[in-house]
Design a protein around this motif. Sequence first.
Motif, PDB file in Angstrom:
ATOM      1  N   LYS A 141       0.942  -1.191  -0.038  1.00 44.73           N
ATOM      2  CA  LYS A 141       0.137   0.260  -0.016  1.00 44.73           C
ATOM      3  C   LYS A 141       0.960   1.205  -0.068  1.00 44.73           C
ATOM      4  CE  LYS A 141      -3.939  -2.001   2.322  1.00 44.73           C
ATOM      5  NZ  LYS A 141      -4.825  -1.890   3.461  1.00 44.73           N
ATOM      6  N   VAL A 142       0.777   2.085  -0.980  1.00 43.23           N
ATOM      7  CA  VAL A 142       1.584   3.291  -1.096  1.00 43.23           C
ATOM      8  C   VAL A 142       1.187   4.257  -0.189  1.00 43.23           C
ATOM      9  CG1 VAL A 142       2.280   2.978  -3.392  1.00 43.23           C
ATOM     10  CG2 VAL A 142       0.036   4.087  -3.045  1.00 43.23           C
ATOM     11  N   GLU A 143       1.628   5.419   0.121  1.00 50.60           N
ATOM     12  CA  GLU A 143       1.343   6.498   0.857  1.00 50.60           C
ATOM     13  C   GLU A 143      -0.035   7.075   0.599  1.00 50.60           C
ATOM     14  OE1 GLU A 143       4.827   8.400   3.560  1.00 50.60           O
ATOM     15  OE2 GLU A 143       4.387   9.171   1.442  1.00 50.60           O
ATOM     16  N   LYS A 144      -0.484   7.031  -0.856  1.00 52.51           N
ATOM     17  CA  LYS A 144      -1.433   7.708  -1.242  1.00 52.51           C
ATOM     18  C   LYS A 144      -2.558   6.560  -1.483  1.00 52.51           C
ATOM     19  CE  LYS A 144       0.165  12.078  -1.830  1.00 52.51           C
ATOM     20  NZ  LYS A 144      -0.564  12.920  -1.143  1.00 52.51           N
ATOM     21  N   PHE A 145      -2.484   5.616  -0.777  1.00 57.71           N
ATOM     22  CA  PHE A 145      -3.270   4.268  -1.029  1.00 57.71           C
ATOM     23  C   PHE A 145      -4.883   4.913  -0.752  1.00 57.71           C
ATOM     24  CE2 PHE A 145      -5.433   0.188  -0.116  1.00 57.71           C
ATOM     25  CZ  PHE A 145      -5.343  -0.416  -1.410  1.00 57.71           C
ATOM     26  N   ASP A 146      -5.184   5.496   0.181  1.00 54.11           N
ATOM     27  CA  ASP A 146      -6.325   5.844   0.660  1.00 54.11           C
ATOM     28  C   ASP A 146      -7.069   6.843  -0.578  1.00 54.11           C
ATOM     29  OD1 ASP A 146      -6.348   4.351   2.693  1.00 54.11           O
ATOM     30  OD2 ASP A 146      -5.744   5.771   4.228  1.00 54.11           O
ATOM     31  N   LEU A 310       4.759   6.396  -8.729  1.00 54.96           N
ATOM     32  CA  LEU A 310       3.835   6.566  -9.697  1.00 54.96           C
ATOM     33  C   LEU A 310       2.624   6.962  -9.068  1.00 54.96           C
ATOM     34  CD1 LEU A 310       4.255   3.051 -11.537  1.00 54.96           C
ATOM     35  CD2 LEU A 310       4.789   5.274 -12.190  1.00 54.96           C
ATOM     36  N   TYR A 311       2.363   6.857  -7.901  1.00 59.06           N
ATOM     37  CA  TYR A 311       1.076   7.219  -7.122  1.00 59.06           C
ATOM     38  C   TYR A 311       1.144   8.615  -6.504  1.00 59.06           C
ATOM     39  CZ  TYR A 311      -1.009   2.904  -8.653  1.00 59.06           C
ATOM     40  OH  TYR A 311      -0.997   1.830  -9.686  1.00 59.06           O
ATOM     41  N   SER A 312       2.099   8.995  -6.661  1.00 59.16           N
ATOM     42  CA  SER A 312       2.486  10.411  -5.888  1.00 59.16           C
ATOM     43  C   SER A 312       2.004  11.439  -6.741  1.00 59.16           C
ATOM     44  CB  SER A 312       4.253  10.762  -5.948  1.00 59.16           C
ATOM     45  OG  SER A 312       4.772  10.917  -6.985  1.00 59.16           O
ATOM     46  N   ASP A 313       1.753  12.700  -6.232  1.00 62.04           N
ATOM     47  CA  ASP A 313       1.427  13.730  -7.003  1.00 62.04           C
ATOM     48  C   ASP A 313       2.367  13.825  -8.375  1.00 62.04           C
ATOM     49  OD1 ASP A 313      -0.680  14.470  -5.187  1.00 62.04           O
ATOM     50  OD2 ASP A 313       0.366  16.121  -4.631  1.00 62.04           O
TER      51      ASP A 313
END
Length: 350
Positions: A141-146, A310-313
Amino acid sequence: MPSKTPSKFTATAAALLLLGAVACAPPEKDSSGGETESGTNAAQATSAEDFGGMEGLVEAAKAEGELNVIALPPDWANYGAIISAFSDKYGITVNSAQPDASSQDEINAANQQKGRSTAPDVFDLGQSVALANTSMFAPYKVEKFDDIPEAFKDPDGTWVNDYGGYMSIGFDSAKVPPVTTIEDLLKPEYQGKVALNGDPTQAGAAFSGVMMAALSQGGSADDIAPGVEFFRKLKEAGNFLPVDPTPATIESGQTPVVIDWNYTNATETRKLPSWTVVVPPQGVVAGYYYQAINKDAPHPAAARLWQEFLYSDEGQNLYAQGGVRPVRADNMLTDGTLDPAVAAALPVID
């Protein structure tokens, strides 16, 4: 052009014959990974917290020094810029193998190179291949998962959608009449001119092209037979061109009509002003691709840092610059973190 994997697959699709292949090689390597700050094996880490936070993850990934990716063409979803940005930011060498491979090729390579230093660390897959191979993925789970909508992720982070778009028809308006419907492709003016990106049994773009044709002919996601029949007619009319399209074949005029994702077709408009892209209203097909970590990744920390990027801003905006719709787009639009210069041009995925 890259050929990603089918979002769905039925035996009927096999009636369309094209190709797919994989090559492999090199040295054995222990891919068990090192221990994180908290004593967790990097290959077992399920979040950055297992590394003591992002700083610990970055440190572990830098210590590995490399990341193996596969089937990521530079002009697909802006992956050329994404890879460069990641490498520059963290000083990690990105080894990009088989950029034009299909999703099935990615899985084949992981199986054939298991335990080797050259095995893929991460996957970017079409739906059917992704969901058929979840046992090969490491939950993370990446930090931006939620911030990622529930419909676009596995609850445990085994896979997460990354970007999406629409199936489209690209054509050179200087060489062929305007295409407005899928039925147009059966006309004599398109003889020997219509190419499909990849093999429908292995490539997502190709399978979705068959799906688009099926929907236009009264078929459905559960009945693609009308799409297979359409391509039979296309071939019988002499309009189907059995050439896998690439930027070179488009720019040379060899493939003046290409069925592919809108964002891949759209990249050609920058090089060829007469290249036009349409999304036929009679057979709208939208879809997301799936991101996952190889559970046997030879660089498990770097694989997890890649997901975080990839899921960061920053990563999501880089996707958007490639004409695809990043999975966090709606929330980023709301909080003002999506680059307004590209937001208006994003494809809408229902």
